[in-house]
Design a protein around this motif. Sequence first.
Motif, PDB file in Angstrom:
ATOM      1  N   ARG A  28       0.796  -1.151   0.194  1.00  9.06           N
ATOM      2  CA  ARG A  28       0.007  -0.167   0.133  1.00  9.06           C
ATOM      3  C   ARG A  28       0.828   1.101   0.060  1.00  9.06           C
ATOM      4  NH1 ARG A  28      -4.860  -1.335   3.904  1.00  9.06           N
ATOM      5  NH2 ARG A  28      -5.594   0.658   3.098  1.00  9.06           N
ATOM      6  N   CYS A  29       0.303   2.277  -0.638  1.00 13.33           N
ATOM      7  CA  CYS A  29       1.172   3.734  -0.936  1.00 13.33           C
ATOM      8  C   CYS A  29       1.267   3.954   0.604  1.00 13.33           C
ATOM      9  CB  CYS A  29       0.377   4.580  -1.331  1.00 13.33           C
ATOM     10  SG  CYS A  29       0.982   6.208  -1.346  1.00 13.33           S
ATOM     11  N   PRO A  30       2.546   4.518   1.188  1.00 17.00           N
ATOM     12  CA  PRO A  30       2.963   4.904   2.344  1.00 17.00           C
ATOM     13  C   PRO A  30       2.451   6.216   2.518  1.00 17.00           C
ATOM     14  CG  PRO A  30       4.875   5.084   0.979  1.00 17.00           C
ATOM     15  CD  PRO A  30       3.988   4.457  -0.001  1.00 17.00           C
ATOM     16  N   VAL A  31       1.799   7.052   1.669  1.00 16.29           N
ATOM     17  CA  VAL A  31       1.045   8.364   2.148  1.00 16.29           C
ATOM     18  C   VAL A  31      -0.205   8.076   2.110  1.00 16.29           C
ATOM     19  CG1 VAL A  31       0.813  10.565   1.171  1.00 16.29           C
ATOM     20  CG2 VAL A  31       2.985   9.316   0.619  1.00 16.29           C
ATOM     21  N   CYS A  32      -0.996   7.720   1.055  1.00 16.11           N
ATOM     22  CA  CYS A  32      -2.424   7.491   0.935  1.00 16.11           C
ATOM     23  C   CYS A  32      -2.980   6.282   1.155  1.00 16.11           C
ATOM     24  CB  CYS A  32      -2.926   8.121  -0.188  1.00 16.11           C
ATOM     25  SG  CYS A  32      -2.672   6.997  -1.709  1.00 16.11           S
ATOM     26  N   ALA A  33      -2.451   5.207   1.612  1.00 18.36           N
ATOM     27  CA  ALA A  33      -2.655   3.879   1.921  1.00 18.36           C
ATOM     28  C   ALA A  33      -3.718   3.325   0.731  1.00 18.36           C
ATOM     29  CB  ALA A  33      -3.543   3.973   3.222  1.00 18.36           C
ATOM     30  N   SER A  87       4.559   4.222  -9.328  1.00 21.38           N
ATOM     31  CA  SER A  87       3.911   5.330  -8.624  1.00 21.38           C
ATOM     32  C   SER A  87       2.626   5.206  -8.342  1.00 21.38           C
ATOM     33  CB  SER A  87       4.203   6.535  -9.413  1.00 21.38           C
ATOM     34  OG  SER A  87       3.485   6.311 -10.822  1.00 21.38           O
ATOM     35  N   CYS A  88       2.177   5.411  -7.064  1.00 25.35           N
ATOM     36  CA  CYS A  88       0.859   5.319  -6.615  1.00 25.35           C
ATOM     37  C   CYS A  88      -0.299   6.062  -7.604  1.00 25.35           C
ATOM     38  CB  CYS A  88       0.445   6.130  -5.311  1.00 25.35           C
ATOM     39  SG  CYS A  88      -1.371   5.964  -4.610  1.00 25.35           S
ATOM     40  N   GLY A  89      -1.018   5.226  -8.067  1.00 25.71           N
ATOM     41  CA  GLY A  89      -2.237   5.638  -8.876  1.00 25.71           C
ATOM     42  C   GLY A  89      -3.176   6.444  -8.419  1.00 25.71           C
ATOM     43  N   THR A  90      -3.013   6.625  -7.201  1.00 30.01           N
ATOM     44  CA  THR A  90      -4.149   7.876  -6.593  1.00 30.01           C
ATOM     45  C   THR A  90      -3.594   8.920  -5.991  1.00 30.01           C
ATOM     46  OG1 THR A  90      -5.089   5.714  -5.687  1.00 30.01           O
ATOM     47  CG2 THR A  90      -6.008   7.994  -4.974  1.00 30.01           C
ATOM     48  N   CYS A  91      -2.296   9.061  -5.563  1.00 32.75           N
ATOM     49  CA  CYS A  91      -1.494  10.095  -5.106  1.00 32.75           C
ATOM     50  C   CYS A  91      -0.366  10.502  -6.044  1.00 32.75           C
ATOM     51  CB  CYS A  91      -1.407  10.177  -3.698  1.00 32.75           C
ATOM     52  SG  CYS A  91       0.050   9.161  -3.083  1.00 32.75           S
ATOM     53  N   GLY A  92       0.144   9.849  -6.561  1.00 30.96           N
ATOM     54  CA  GLY A  92       1.245   9.731  -7.493  1.00 30.96           C
ATOM     55  C   GLY A  92       2.548   9.497  -6.795  1.00 30.96           C
ATOM     56  N   HIS A  93       2.536   9.001  -5.475  1.00 32.36           N
ATOM     57  CA  HIS A  93       3.853   9.017  -5.024  1.00 32.36           C
ATOM     58  C   HIS A  93       4.431   7.796  -5.558  1.00 32.36           C
ATOM     59  CE1 HIS A  93       6.671   8.137  -1.200  1.00 32.36           C
ATOM     60  NE2 HIS A  93       6.440   6.730  -1.689  1.00 32.36           N
ATOM     61  N   GLU A  94       5.840   8.311  -5.580  1.00 29.79           N
ATOM     62  CA  GLU A  94       6.829   7.249  -6.300  1.00 29.79           C
ATOM     63  C   GLU A  94       7.618   6.504  -5.222  1.00 29.79           C
ATOM     64  OE1 GLU A  94       8.049   7.463  -9.600  1.00 29.79           O
ATOM     65  OE2 GLU A  94       7.047   9.057 -10.230  1.00 29.79           O
TER      66      GLU A  94
HETATM   67 ZN   LIG Z   1      -0.778   7.161  -2.712  1.00 26.60          ZN
END
Ligand SMILES: [Zn+2]
Length: 317
Positions: free
Chosen positions: A175-180, A191-198
């Motif tokens: 899971r994305c470490p920012v938006c989960a 990259s996260c498909g939701t928030c774009g975190h690389e």
């Molecule tokens: Zn994210």
Amino acid sequence: MSALTFVGTSGAIEPALASQAQNLLDTEGVSVIPALAIGAITFWAAGLNRRSKENLYQSDEDDDLGVQKLLYYAEDVWAFFGPLVLLLYPVLVLVLTGIVLLLLYWFKRRAEAKEEKAKIACTNCHELIYSTALACQSCNQSNQNPSAIDFFGQIKAKPVRDRDEHAYKLVEKKRCPVCANRFQEHHVHQSCGTCGHELMQDDRFATRYIGRIDRRVLKVLVITFLFSLIPIIGLIPAIIYYRIQLVAPFRLYIPRMRNMGLRWGLRIFHFALIAFQWAPGFGGFVAPIMAFTSYRMYRNSFKRQLFSKSMDIAGHD
Ligand SMILES: [Zn+2]
Ligand SMILES: [Zn+2]
């Protein structure tokens, strides 16, 4: 030498032969004695062997306790079923583990559905975010009280105490470490498909991520050893435990078709190991060996993916 043996054993010694033998005895006298001695011992031993066989047969006949019959029977049963048991044992273990994994998967899907319903509104933009998220996926507003996740990756009632640590736990569960939100690809660099975190763009994050898993190895080996001492029943929790702790954090980010030869080699090796897990003492080492070999293989693949940054996101298969 063969002539001498003949002379010695025939008994009918012609005078001419005897004198010839005497000549030979004079020259090879030392070696004829051991030859005769060996012949005598062989004859005596053969007789003894025959007598002892007769003794055994007789004692088998009045085998009141039936111990010998039981031993012979066990030998026959083992000769017939032994190889079958060695094959069926790992099949049984793998089928049971598969059933438990399916149950866990079902619980996971149910928990995911519950998690969707438990989403909270961002305090800034009112977008719905996961309660486990550290920040909003739309406006990046920090979530002040993110929910913790447990061993299986499900929401705990408790709030997160260490936000840094929580980020790593999210990545371990893909899971994305920012938006989960869940990562979709089997690749270290995405990259996260939701928030774009690389993911893993930060080298320090990647190094610490691997380091966290490395520090668990000893504990996992000890725990799996204790479980693995228990035939069949112990092996199932041991396999699930090391997969979650040491393997999944790496495997989730490795393309499925990568290292197929190595993966199958490892599977066959593990299958052979499980076949002997019933053996007292040895059984304890089965799960730790499986754990360590899997961990090393997936860790290596993970690191190779990590350093092949040039392939980047296009590299998923
Ligand atoms: Zn994210
Ligand atoms: Zn927001």
